[in-house]
Design a protein around this motif. Structure first.
Motif, PDB file in Angstrom:
ATOM      1  N   ARG A   1      45.065  44.559  45.336  1.00  0.00           N
ATOM      2  CA  ARG A   1      46.115  45.096  44.454  1.00  0.00           C
ATOM      3  C   ARG A   1      46.125  44.407  43.096  1.00  0.00           C
ATOM      4  O   ARG A   1      46.467  45.026  42.081  1.00  0.00           O
ATOM      5  CB  ARG A   1      47.481  44.966  45.132  1.00  0.00           C
ATOM      6  CG  ARG A   1      47.704  45.976  46.256  1.00  0.00           C
ATOM      7  CD  ARG A   1      49.019  45.736  46.974  1.00  0.00           C
ATOM      8  NE  ARG A   1      49.209  46.698  48.062  1.00  0.00           N
ATOM      9  CZ  ARG A   1      50.120  46.566  49.028  1.00  0.00           C
ATOM     10  NH1 ARG A   1      50.915  45.482  49.036  1.00  0.00           N
ATOM     11  NH2 ARG A   1      50.235  47.480  49.973  1.00  0.00           N
ATOM     12  N   GLU A   2      45.748  43.149  43.060  1.00  0.00           N
ATOM     13  CA  GLU A   2      45.721  42.429  41.788  1.00  0.00           C
ATOM     14  C   GLU A   2      44.680  42.991  40.830  1.00  0.00           C
ATOM     15  O   GLU A   2      44.761  42.774  39.621  1.00  0.00           O
ATOM     16  CB  GLU A   2      45.465  40.937  42.038  1.00  0.00           C
ATOM     17  CG  GLU A   2      46.673  40.210  42.613  1.00  0.00           C
ATOM     18  CD  GLU A   2      46.366  38.780  43.029  1.00  0.00           C
ATOM     19  OE1 GLU A   2      45.198  38.346  42.854  1.00  0.00           O
ATOM     20  OE2 GLU A   2      47.282  38.098  43.526  1.00  0.00           O
TER      21      GLU A   2
ATOM     22  N   ARG B   1      44.016  48.258  41.951  1.00  0.00           N
ATOM     23  CA  ARG B   1      43.669  49.329  42.887  1.00  0.00           C
ATOM     24  C   ARG B   1      44.886  49.784  43.683  1.00  0.00           C
ATOM     25  O   ARG B   1      45.743  48.973  44.053  1.00  0.00           O
ATOM     26  CB  ARG B   1      42.590  48.831  43.840  1.00  0.00           C
ATOM     27  CG  ARG B   1      42.048  49.900  44.774  1.00  0.00           C
ATOM     28  CD  ARG B   1      40.759  49.467  45.411  1.00  0.00           C
ATOM     29  NE  ARG B   1      40.152  50.557  46.156  1.00  0.00           N
ATOM     30  CZ  ARG B   1      38.881  50.577  46.529  1.00  0.00           C
ATOM     31  NH1 ARG B   1      38.084  49.582  46.194  1.00  0.00           N
ATOM     32  NH2 ARG B   1      38.405  51.597  47.216  1.00  0.00           N
ATOM     33  N   ALA B   2      44.962  51.084  43.939  1.00  0.00           N
ATOM     34  CA  ALA B   2      46.049  51.639  44.760  1.00  0.00           C
ATOM     35  C   ALA B   2      45.701  51.421  46.228  1.00  0.00           C
ATOM     36  O   ALA B   2      44.779  52.055  46.758  1.00  0.00           O
ATOM     37  CB  ALA B   2      46.223  53.126  44.477  1.00  0.00           C
TER      38      ALA B   2
ATOM     39  N   VAL C   1      44.623  42.521  50.954  1.00  0.00           N
ATOM     40  CA  VAL C   1      45.337  43.549  50.188  1.00  0.00           C
ATOM     41  C   VAL C   1      45.952  42.975  48.919  1.00  0.00           C
ATOM     42  O   VAL C   1      45.941  43.624  47.862  1.00  0.00           O
ATOM     43  CB  VAL C   1      46.393  44.233  51.081  1.00  0.00           C
ATOM     44  CG1 VAL C   1      47.367  45.071  50.259  1.00  0.00           C
ATOM     45  CG2 VAL C   1      45.693  45.098  52.124  1.00  0.00           C
ATOM     46  N   GLN C   2      46.459  41.772  48.981  1.00  0.00           N
ATOM     47  CA  GLN C   2      47.017  41.165  47.777  1.00  0.00           C
ATOM     48  C   GLN C   2      45.939  41.031  46.699  1.00  0.00           C
ATOM     49  O   GLN C   2      46.174  41.352  45.526  1.00  0.00           O
ATOM     50  CB  GLN C   2      47.593  39.796  48.107  1.00  0.00           C
ATOM     51  CG  GLN C   2      48.284  39.111  46.943  1.00  0.00           C
ATOM     52  CD  GLN C   2      49.073  37.888  47.399  1.00  0.00           C
ATOM     53  OE1 GLN C   2      50.215  37.990  47.851  1.00  0.00           O
ATOM     54  NE2 GLN C   2      48.453  36.729  47.307  1.00  0.00           N
TER      55      GLN C   2
END
Length: 372
Positions: A205-206, A209-210, A201-202
């Motif tokens: 997100r970078e 993306r939501a 997820v990290q």
């Protein structure tokens, strides 16, 4: 919920087109073949990433990075504690890169897993049976420290604490980005060491993306504040922990679900019944959670992390399939603080809080045993 889909699914997830056969890639090592998951659509807005052993990403990424940085050298012995799939992943990574491997194994490691480790060249210290996960983990950590005191040339991989285990999941994030449409995404997975859910997820997100992150925990785990519960049937060693893990970054999680053994079992049996997919107990727990989450938010794409196959749960879960509850009848209890946490299934909007202490209203709780 149906496992058959006649129409194109929503959110741009497409079934493979029929066409000429293409040659499968020839891999240089088994780890390259094992690390890539099968992406299986469970429902219109739910996709399962089903791994044979997901922690190949963590082990390969960590070993490659440590070799590149000169922190470990070819021929050196790598040591760590494991309840199963990380041990196998690390042994295979060592096999690939000419390293030695020593595993301090949980009592939950079965004879099949131990045989694989030994044939791969790993030496195995296995803990005796214990009454609970906390005692098993404490014994393992103590044994690792004893070995390091005698052999300072060993390198402790520290899968629970060294952030190098996040690195490999960047490759998984690239795979997800390429395979799934650029829609709002919810990732659902067992927390465990924190590296798989957190690393994926990290990295996602970078990219801008939501992404929502939904973590799954057993009762009795200190990681998200349920340590005052005891689930006598719990054998989900890879989901929670009796000791704090530095690789769990609480501020990455949007929602947390706590499930007892019976609910995780219902999810695993339901996954096999509805989708012919044989996966482990943590995958079953994540499947149950994602079914509830996806029904509440049908416009959002949900990705379920299926960490391993169901083989090591064959006797204690799948052979008892007639006892399993129908997962379609199960619902969680929404809570606002950890003081309201109750078995058998609770859900809380974690809202990226920094630690469990910030999720409580009071400072003291009494131990509670989960009723089977």
């Amino acid at each position: 919920m149906s496992s058959h889909h006649e129409n194109d699914p929503p959110l741009g997830i497409r079934s493979p087109e029929r066409g000429p056969e293409t040659a499968a890639p020839v891999h240089e090592h088994i780890t390259d073949a094992l690390k890539t998951p099968d992406l299986i659509r469970l429902d219109g807005n739910v996709v399962l990433a089903r791994f044979e052993t997901m922690k190949v990403y963590a082990a390969l990424g960590a070993v490659r990075t440590l070799l590149h940085r000169g922190r470990i050298l070819p021929g050196q012995t790598l040591i760590d504690s494991s309840s199963g799939i990380y041990a196998l992943a690390l042994a295979m990574a060592c096999h690939r890169y000419g390293l030695r491997c020593h595993i301090v194994a949980s009592s939950a490691v079965d004879s099949v897993m131990r045989a694989q480790l030994e044939v791969l060249g790993a030496t195995v210290d296995q803990m005796p049976p214990s009454q609970n996960l906390q005692l098993d983990q404490e014994r393992r950590v103590r044994r690792v420290r004893e070995l390091l005191a005698d052999r300072p040339d060993f390198h402790w991989m520290r899968q629970y604490h060294d952030p190098v285990h996040y690195v490999g999941y960047r490759e998984l994030a690239e795979l997800v980005t390429g395979a799934l449409p650029d829609a709002p995404l919810t990732v659902v997975g067992a927390v465990g060491t924190g590296a798989s859910t957190g690393g994926l997820v990290q990295a996602l997100r970078e990219t801008g993306r939501a992404v929502r992150l939904v973590g799954v925990q057993p009762f009795g785990s200190v990681t998200f504040g349920s340590e005052h519960f005891s689930d006598p049937e719990a054998i989900i060693a890879g989901i929670g922990s009796s000791i704090p893990f530095e690789n769990v970054r609480h501020e990455l999680y949007d929602t947390v679900h706590w499930l007892d053994f019976r609910h995780a079992m219902a999810g695993a049996i339901g996954l096999l019944q509805e989708h012919a997919t044989f996966a482990g107990l943590s995958t079953g727990a994540a499947h149950l959670v994602s079914s509830w989450e996806a029904a509440r938010d049908p416009e959002r794409l949900h990705l379920v992390l299926g960490a391993d196959t169901g083989h090591r749960y064959a006797e204690r879960v799948f052979a008892r399939h007639t006892e399993a509850q129908d997962m379609r009848t199960l619902r969680p209890r929404p809570i606002g603080t950890l003081d309201e946490l109750r078995p058998p299934w609770s859900v809380m909007e974690w809202a990226r809080r920094p630690d469990p202490a910030s999720a409580r209203c009071t400072n003291s709780v009494e131990p509670v045993e989960v009723t089977p």
